[in-house]
Scaffold this motif. Structure first.
Motif, PDB file in Angstrom:
ATOM      1  N   ARG A   1       0.840  -1.209   0.000  1.00 20.98           N
ATOM      2  CA  ARG A   1       0.000   0.000   0.000  1.00 20.98           C
ATOM      3  C   ARG A   1       0.870   1.252   0.000  1.00 20.98           C
ATOM      4  N   TYR A   2       1.961   1.237   0.768  1.00 24.72           N
ATOM      5  CA  TYR A   2       2.876   2.375   0.807  1.00 24.72           C
ATOM      6  C   TYR A   2       3.562   2.547  -0.555  1.00 24.72           C
ATOM      7  N   ALA A   3       3.963   1.438  -1.170  1.00 24.17           N
ATOM      8  CA  ALA A   3       4.624   1.501  -2.478  1.00 24.17           C
ATOM      9  C   ALA A   3       3.688   2.027  -3.558  1.00 24.17           C
ATOM     10  N   ARG A   4       2.410   1.708  -3.457  1.00 22.67           N
ATOM     11  CA  ARG A   4       1.433   2.200  -4.444  1.00 22.67           C
ATOM     12  C   ARG A   4       1.036   3.649  -4.183  1.00 22.67           C
ATOM     13  N   GLY A   5       1.402   4.196  -3.028  1.00 25.68           N
ATOM     14  CA  GLY A   5       1.068   5.574  -2.714  1.00 25.68           C
ATOM     15  C   GLY A   5      -0.289   5.740  -2.066  1.00 25.68           C
ATOM     16  N   GLU A   6      -0.865   4.657  -1.595  1.00 27.84           N
ATOM     17  CA  GLU A   6      -2.174   4.738  -0.947  1.00 27.84           C
ATOM     18  C   GLU A   6      -2.074   5.375   0.435  1.00 27.84           C
TER      19      GLU A   6
END
Length: 99
Positions: free
Chosen positions: A71-76
């Motif tokens: 989720r952090y990598a996707r920018g969520e």
């Protein structure tokens, strides 16, 4: 005496159909052999799996930290929320919260 032949040899169309039929037969035979070979040597199906192949995924799926990292990598979520939730996850693993 004639042996009921309607000509002396085959026409060009007959040669074309025989060639096409031969090619289709061999292509189908090779495709079946390749599919059979790949299904027999599928990784994880036997003890002697090829060392270059990846292991099967874990039975429970990704854990909470992996999902949070994705989720952090996707920018969520932003870095602050990521670190806060990661600390919460790691803190809850040590045991039940004291009151």
């Amino acid at each position: 005496m004639m042996m009921y032949w309607y000509g002396h040899g085959t026409s060009g169309w007959a040669w074309l159909w025989m060639t096409a039929g031969n090619l289709l037969f061999w292509a189908a035979l090779i495709a079946v052999a390749v599919l059979l070979f790949r299904s027999v040597l599928r990784p994880g199906t036997h003890a002697g799996a090829h060392p270059g192949w990846s292991a099967p995924p874990p039975p429970g799926g990704p854990d909470a930290e992996q999902i949070l990292a994705e989720r952090y990598a996707r920018g969520e979520i932003d870095e602050e929320e990521y670190r806060r939730r990661l600390d919460t996850l790691r803190g809850s693993r040590s045991g039940p919260a004291e009151n």
